[in-house]
Design a protein around this motif. Sequence first.
Motif, PDB file in Angstrom:
ATOM      1  N   ALA A  92       0.814  -1.208   0.000  1.00  0.00           N
ATOM      2  CA  ALA A  92       0.000   0.000   0.000  1.00  0.00           C
ATOM      3  C   ALA A  92       0.847   1.257   0.000  1.00  0.00           C
ATOM      4  O   ALA A  92       0.384   2.333  -0.395  1.00  0.00           O
ATOM      5  N   ALA A  93       2.103   1.136   0.435  1.00  0.00           N
ATOM      6  CA  ALA A  93       2.992   2.297   0.482  1.00  0.00           C
ATOM      7  C   ALA A  93       3.593   2.629  -0.880  1.00  0.00           C
ATOM      8  O   ALA A  93       4.225   3.676  -1.036  1.00  0.00           O
ATOM      9  N   ILE A  94       3.401   1.767  -1.869  1.00  0.00           N
ATOM     10  CA  ILE A  94       4.000   1.985  -3.184  1.00  0.00           C
ATOM     11  C   ILE A  94       3.217   3.043  -3.950  1.00  0.00           C
ATOM     12  O   ILE A  94       1.982   2.964  -4.055  1.00  0.00           O
ATOM     13  N   THR A  95       3.916   4.013  -4.487  1.00  0.00           N
ATOM     14  CA  THR A  95       3.295   5.028  -5.345  1.00  0.00           C
ATOM     15  C   THR A  95       3.693   4.849  -6.805  1.00  0.00           C
ATOM     16  O   THR A  95       3.145   5.520  -7.678  1.00  0.00           O
ATOM     17  N   ALA A  96       4.651   3.965  -7.073  1.00  0.00           N
ATOM     18  CA  ALA A  96       5.105   3.700  -8.438  1.00  0.00           C
ATOM     19  C   ALA A  96       4.066   2.893  -9.208  1.00  0.00           C
ATOM     20  O   ALA A  96       3.193   2.242  -8.622  1.00  0.00           O
ATOM     21  N   ARG A  97       4.155   2.942 -10.542  1.00  0.00           N
ATOM     22  CA  ARG A  97       3.395   1.999 -11.360  1.00  0.00           C
ATOM     23  C   ARG A  97       3.977   0.607 -11.171  1.00  0.00           C
ATOM     24  O   ARG A  97       5.189   0.440 -11.057  1.00  0.00           O
ATOM     25  N   VAL A  98       3.111  -0.400 -11.178  1.00  0.00           N
ATOM     26  CA  VAL A  98       3.500  -1.751 -10.786  1.00  0.00           C
ATOM     27  C   VAL A  98       3.107  -2.763 -11.847  1.00  0.00           C
ATOM     28  O   VAL A  98       2.018  -2.678 -12.431  1.00  0.00           O
ATOM     29  N   HIS A  99       3.987  -3.759 -12.061  1.00  0.00           N
ATOM     30  CA  HIS A  99       3.574  -4.981 -12.745  1.00  0.00           C
ATOM     31  C   HIS A  99       4.101  -6.171 -11.955  1.00  0.00           C
ATOM     32  O   HIS A  99       5.290  -6.254 -11.657  1.00  0.00           O
ATOM     33  N   PHE A 100       3.193  -7.089 -11.620  1.00  0.00           N
ATOM     34  CA  PHE A 100       3.553  -8.346 -10.985  1.00  0.00           C
ATOM     35  C   PHE A 100       3.214  -9.484 -11.948  1.00  0.00           C
ATOM     36  O   PHE A 100       2.057  -9.631 -12.365  1.00  0.00           O
ATOM     37  N   GLY A 101       4.215 -10.285 -12.281  1.00  0.00           N
ATOM     38  CA  GLY A 101       4.015 -11.465 -13.114  1.00  0.00           C
ATOM     39  C   GLY A 101       4.219 -12.709 -12.275  1.00  0.00           C
ATOM     40  O   GLY A 101       5.351 -13.050 -11.897  1.00  0.00           O
ATOM     41  N   HIS A 102       3.129 -13.390 -11.955  1.00  0.00           N
ATOM     42  CA  HIS A 102       3.174 -14.511 -11.018  1.00  0.00           C
ATOM     43  C   HIS A 102       3.263 -15.846 -11.754  1.00  0.00           C
ATOM     44  O   HIS A 102       2.660 -16.026 -12.820  1.00  0.00           O
ATOM     45  N   ALA A 103       3.962 -16.785 -11.160  1.00  0.00           N
ATOM     46  CA  ALA A 103       3.965 -18.153 -11.662  1.00  0.00           C
ATOM     47  C   ALA A 103       2.667 -18.842 -11.244  1.00  0.00           C
ATOM     48  O   ALA A 103       2.176 -18.645 -10.130  1.00  0.00           O
ATOM     49  N   ALA A 104       2.152 -19.669 -12.138  1.00  0.00           N
ATOM     50  CA  ALA A 104       0.910 -20.388 -11.834  1.00  0.00           C
ATOM     51  C   ALA A 104       1.090 -21.332 -10.647  1.00  0.00           C
ATOM     52  O   ALA A 104       0.125 -21.622  -9.932  1.00  0.00           O
ATOM     53  N   SER A 105       2.332 -21.793 -10.433  1.00  0.00           N
ATOM     54  CA  SER A 105       2.584 -22.685  -9.295  1.00  0.00           C
ATOM     55  C   SER A 105       2.679 -21.934  -7.969  1.00  0.00           C
ATOM     56  O   SER A 105       2.671 -22.550  -6.910  1.00  0.00           O
ATOM     57  N   ASP A 106       2.791 -20.600  -8.028  1.00  0.00           N
ATOM     58  CA  ASP A 106       2.987 -19.801  -6.816  1.00  0.00           C
ATOM     59  C   ASP A 106       1.714 -19.183  -6.268  1.00  0.00           C
ATOM     60  O   ASP A 106       1.643 -18.860  -5.081  1.00  0.00           O
ATOM     61  N   LEU A 107       0.734 -18.977  -7.141  1.00  0.00           N
ATOM     62  CA  LEU A 107      -0.417 -18.168  -6.742  1.00  0.00           C
ATOM     63  C   LEU A 107      -1.689 -18.720  -7.372  1.00  0.00           C
ATOM     64  O   LEU A 107      -1.728 -18.974  -8.581  1.00  0.00           O
ATOM     65  N   THR A 108      -2.732 -18.908  -6.562  1.00  0.00           N
ATOM     66  CA  THR A 108      -4.019 -19.340  -7.095  1.00  0.00           C
ATOM     67  C   THR A 108      -4.788 -18.123  -7.599  1.00  0.00           C
ATOM     68  O   THR A 108      -4.515 -16.989  -7.194  1.00  0.00           O
ATOM     69  N   PRO A 109      -5.767 -18.323  -8.474  1.00  0.00           N
ATOM     70  CA  PRO A 109      -6.608 -17.196  -8.889  1.00  0.00           C
ATOM     71  C   PRO A 109      -7.263 -16.493  -7.711  1.00  0.00           C
ATOM     72  O   PRO A 109      -7.434 -15.269  -7.726  1.00  0.00           O
ATOM     73  N   GLU A 110      -7.639 -17.248  -6.690  1.00  0.00           N
ATOM     74  CA  GLU A 110      -8.256 -16.638  -5.512  1.00  0.00           C
ATOM     75  C   GLU A 110      -7.263 -15.730  -4.786  1.00  0.00           C
ATOM     76  O   GLU A 110      -7.610 -14.618  -4.358  1.00  0.00           O
ATOM     77  N   SER A 111      -6.021 -16.194  -4.658  1.00  0.00           N
ATOM     78  CA  SER A 111      -4.997 -15.374  -4.010  1.00  0.00           C
ATOM     79  C   SER A 111      -4.665 -14.148  -4.850  1.00  0.00           C
ATOM     80  O   SER A 111      -4.423 -13.063  -4.310  1.00  0.00           O
ATOM     81  N   LEU A 112      -4.676 -14.318  -6.168  1.00  0.00           N
ATOM     82  CA  LEU A 112      -4.450 -13.176  -7.052  1.00  0.00           C
ATOM     83  C   LEU A 112      -5.544 -12.127  -6.861  1.00  0.00           C
ATOM     84  O   LEU A 112      -5.266 -10.922  -6.786  1.00  0.00           O
ATOM     85  N   GLY A 113      -6.785 -12.579  -6.758  1.00  0.00           N
ATOM     86  CA  GLY A 113      -7.891 -11.650  -6.540  1.00  0.00           C
ATOM     87  C   GLY A 113      -7.750 -10.898  -5.244  1.00  0.00           C
ATOM     88  O   GLY A 113      -7.999  -9.683  -5.189  1.00  0.00           O
TER      89      GLY A 113
END
Length: 244
Positions: free
Chosen positions: A167-188
């Motif tokens: 929440a402290a980030i003011t920069a533009r962000v891109h996160f590219g997650h591995a499918a093995s690391d994150l579920t769609p629910e966690s992404l949401g």
Amino acid sequence: MPTTMLHVPTGDGRADAFVAFPDRGERHPGVLMYPDGFGIRPVVREMARELAGHGYYVLVPNPFYRHGPAPVIELPEYIGEEDRPAVLARLMPLIEEHTAERALRDADAYLGFLTTRPEVAAGPVAVTGYCIGGLLATRTAAAHPGRVAAVAAFHAPVGADGPGSLAAITARVHFGHAASDLTPESLGELDRGLDAAGVDHTSEIYPGTVHGFTMSDTDAFDPAALERHWDRLLTLLDRTLTAG
């Protein structure tokens, strides 16, 4: 293209770092690139050169410099699944010792060094990182909102410090997650937190990928995902560092 190894003075010593930048006289936007846990090695140098070829001054520090110059531990040329447990067993103590306090102290030094290089253009910089380096990138962006205009992290535990850190980030962000690391629910859940904090972001799971998908010297490598990573990263940098 000029490339070199140099040393960045820090509060705890000198961090060795790899640098690449275009072979042109003008000054270039600066990018701080944190490597994955395996550190600076040929594949990381090649990625830095690739990024520099698009018009950026790229600084890749050795996060574990307190334990020696890169490579801090001996690495096989190809880190296959049979090698991975032994390599990680040697790396995990270094990663665990690299506390958030240490990381932020180092980030101050890296940004100070990067922004005062004669080849680097004035103004904010970008930070990117891979695996644990992606967490270091998000910590750096959160701690330096006025100095970091863009942050990207790939197959990284970006939420490890809790939603307040992002929440402290003011920069533009891109996160590219591995499918093995994150579920769609966690992404949401992650995206809802970023939205609530007003963070300008894209955050997506790269289909069919496993942790480490950008690294061509590992079994996790996915060529299509690496290209997707370049598309997302270069677009982000172009919109922030080049277009303002």
